[in-house]
Design an enzyme around this catalytic site. Sequence first.
Site, PDB file in Angstrom:
ATOM      1  CG  ASP A  44      -1.775   1.252   1.280  1.00 30.85           C
ATOM      2  OD1 ASP A  44      -2.899   1.149   0.755  1.00 30.85           O
ATOM      3  OD2 ASP A  44      -1.344   2.308   1.794  1.00 30.85           O
ATOM      4  CE1 TYR A  49       0.901   8.113   2.342  1.00 30.54           C
ATOM      5  CE2 TYR A  49       1.331   5.843   1.746  1.00 30.54           C
ATOM      6  CZ  TYR A  49       0.524   6.782   2.341  1.00 30.54           C
ATOM      7  OH  TYR A  49      -0.652   6.383   2.936  1.00 30.54           O
ATOM      8  CE  LYS A  74      -3.647   4.755   0.577  1.00 32.63           C
ATOM      9  NZ  LYS A  74      -2.230   4.699   0.968  1.00 32.63           N
ATOM     10  CG  HIS A 107      -4.445   9.779   0.049  1.00 35.33           C
ATOM     11  ND1 HIS A 107      -3.095   9.695  -0.151  1.00 35.33           N
ATOM     12  CD2 HIS A 107      -4.627   9.467   1.356  1.00 35.33           C
ATOM     13  CE1 HIS A 107      -2.499   9.343   0.971  1.00 35.33           C
ATOM     14  NE2 HIS A 107      -3.398   9.203   1.901  1.00 35.33           N
TER      15      HIS A 107
HETATM   16  P1  NAP Z   1       1.088   1.840  11.806  1.00 31.38           P
HETATM   17  O1  NAP Z   1       1.300   0.733  10.843  1.00 31.38           O
HETATM   18  O2  NAP Z   1      -0.091   1.824  12.704  1.00 31.38           O
HETATM   19  O3  NAP Z   1       2.337   1.986  12.764  1.00 31.38           O
HETATM   20  C1  NAP Z   1       3.633   2.039  12.288  1.00 31.38           C
HETATM   21  C2  NAP Z   1       4.534   2.205  13.519  1.00 31.38           C
HETATM   22  O4  NAP Z   1       4.547   0.987  14.280  1.00 31.38           O
HETATM   23  C3  NAP Z   1       5.944   2.500  13.134  1.00 31.38           C
HETATM   24  O5  NAP Z   1       6.451   3.415  14.079  1.00 31.38           O
HETATM   25  C4  NAP Z   1       6.654   1.148  13.282  1.00 31.38           C
HETATM   26  O6  NAP Z   1       8.003   1.338  13.635  1.00 31.38           O
HETATM   27  C5  NAP Z   1       5.886   0.531  14.423  1.00 31.38           C
HETATM   28  N1  NAP Z   1       5.856  -0.939  14.372  1.00 31.38           N
HETATM   29  C6  NAP Z   1       5.600  -1.725  13.302  1.00 31.38           C
HETATM   30  N2  NAP Z   1       5.603  -3.013  13.632  1.00 31.38           N
HETATM   31  C7  NAP Z   1       5.884  -3.070  14.955  1.00 31.38           C
HETATM   32  C8  NAP Z   1       6.031  -4.133  15.868  1.00 31.38           C
HETATM   33  N3  NAP Z   1       5.838  -5.404  15.499  1.00 31.38           N
HETATM   34  N4  NAP Z   1       6.309  -3.824  17.162  1.00 31.38           N
HETATM   35  C9  NAP Z   1       6.472  -2.548  17.552  1.00 31.38           C
HETATM   36  N5  NAP Z   1       6.344  -1.482  16.719  1.00 31.38           N
HETATM   37  C10 NAP Z   1       6.040  -1.755  15.423  1.00 31.38           C
HETATM   38  O7  NAP Z   1       1.079   3.258  11.042  1.00 31.38           O
HETATM   39  P2  NAP Z   1       0.996   3.743   9.539  1.00 31.38           P
HETATM   40  O8  NAP Z   1       2.261   3.489   8.835  1.00 31.38           O
HETATM   41  O9  NAP Z   1       0.500   5.137   9.558  1.00 31.38           O
HETATM   42  O10 NAP Z   1      -0.174   2.865   8.888  1.00 31.38           O
HETATM   43  C11 NAP Z   1       0.073   1.755   8.061  1.00 31.38           C
HETATM   44  C12 NAP Z   1      -0.104   2.096   6.600  1.00 31.38           C
HETATM   45  O11 NAP Z   1      -1.404   2.630   6.356  1.00 31.38           O
HETATM   46  C13 NAP Z   1       0.821   3.205   6.079  1.00 31.38           C
HETATM   47  O12 NAP Z   1       2.138   2.787   5.907  1.00 31.38           O
HETATM   48  C14 NAP Z   1       0.114   3.610   4.811  1.00 31.38           C
HETATM   49  O13 NAP Z   1       0.370   2.681   3.774  1.00 31.38           O
HETATM   50  C15 NAP Z   1      -1.338   3.540   5.258  1.00 31.38           C
HETATM   51  N6  NAP Z   1      -1.850   4.869   5.707  1.00 31.38           N
HETATM   52  C16 NAP Z   1      -2.850   5.450   4.977  1.00 31.38           C
HETATM   53  C17 NAP Z   1      -3.369   6.652   5.359  1.00 31.38           C
HETATM   54  C18 NAP Z   1      -4.490   7.249   4.553  1.00 31.38           C
HETATM   55  O14 NAP Z   1      -4.806   8.439   4.738  1.00 31.38           O
HETATM   56  N7  NAP Z   1      -5.103   6.511   3.671  1.00 31.38           N
HETATM   57  C19 NAP Z   1      -2.890   7.323   6.492  1.00 31.38           C
HETATM   58  C20 NAP Z   1      -1.867   6.716   7.227  1.00 31.38           C
HETATM   59  C21 NAP Z   1      -1.367   5.485   6.827  1.00 31.38           C
HETATM   60  P3  NAP Z   1       9.229   0.836  12.702  1.00 31.38           P
HETATM   61  O15 NAP Z   1       8.939   1.211  11.292  1.00 31.38           O
HETATM   62  O16 NAP Z   1      10.392   1.596  13.291  1.00 31.38           O
HETATM   63  O17 NAP Z   1       9.329  -0.634  12.913  1.00 31.38           O
END
Ligand code: NAP
Length: 283
Positions: A44, A49, A74, A107
């Site tokens: 994704d 980004y 997106k 998005h």
């Molecule tokens: P998330 O996946 O909820 O959290 C990522 C955080 O968790 C990072 O700091 C990562 O650190 C940490 N992490 C990952 N695995 C872990 C584990 N097993 N143990 C401890 N910490 C862990 O946040 P997100 O990246 O915002 O959301 C996921 C995806 O959703 C995004 O990458 C993006 O593709 C999508 N997204 C979409 C929107 C939208 O508006 N549509 C908005 C936000 C995100 P490290 O990387 O240092 O391991």
Amino acid sequence: MQTVTLNNGVEMPLLGFGVYQIDDEDVCEESVYNALMEGYHLIDKAAVYENEEAVGRAIKRSGVPREGIFITTKLWIQDAGYESAKKAFETSLRKLQLDYLDLYLIHMPFGDVYGSWRAMEELYREGKIKAIGVSNFLNDRLIDLIVHHEIVPAVNQVETHVFTQQVENAQFMKVHDVQIESWGPFAEGKNNIFNNGTLVSIAEKHHKSVAQVALRWLMQRGIVAIPKSVHKERIIENFNIFNFELSEEDMQKIATLDTKESLILSLHEPENVAHLSKMTFHD
Ligand code: NAP
């Protein structure tokens, strides 16, 4: 890999990998490569980004056949509108070194969403996108798009995690045949999620981590999740969630963590809408 069937029959993996906030190109390429090698089939990303080239390189390097990977990207607000959306789509495709997308999402529900959707409907009919959908659409925006167009969005990607569970919104989407997808499955680490007492006790019981419980909970609700990590051991850990099951009691306990409010990005706040609408990036 478990899949969900979208409203047009396309199969989408239930678990994938997200690349938001991986700004370093090399780190992004390596992380996506590691995810693909581990067996993730869904990647994704988003134009805003600004790491599409790195994702494209990782896909190439992985050697995984194109049909074995499900790629979502997106359309950002600055490219909303019929002509701009078509151009932005071609730019994303070029940067990713692909000739079709599996899923293209609007998005944010801002700007000329109608024009964007018309362009995406055309691209879908031309076979350049396997499924089209939206992200961050609240129910009023979603139903507006549905009733005024022929193609119902296949997916709505919204903030969904243990503190923002989206129970009623998920039900609304189900009724309208829109697949809910979680962004921020770990609440981006907010609210001290990894040390939450309820989650820690459930994780200990299953000999799993809090991260694995948070993802497993989404899987058991039928919600697509796309966790992000730049650490190989976490990429592996986050994928290793199909060999245990949360009990009904576990699910009930997690249900009590719901605040029913957004923790990361409230789209009810005018200042957030104004701020997002001013965010731009360069091709
Ligand atoms: P998330 O996946 O909820 O959290 C990522 C955080 O968790 C990072 O700091 C990562 O650190 C940490 N992490 C990952 N695995 C872990 C584990 N097993 N143990 C401890 N910490 C862990 O946040 P997100 O990246 O915002 O959301 C996921 C995806 O959703 C995004 O990458 C993006 O593709 C999508 N997204 C979409 C929107 C939208 O508006 N549509 C908005 C936000 C995100 P490290 O990387 O240092 O391991």
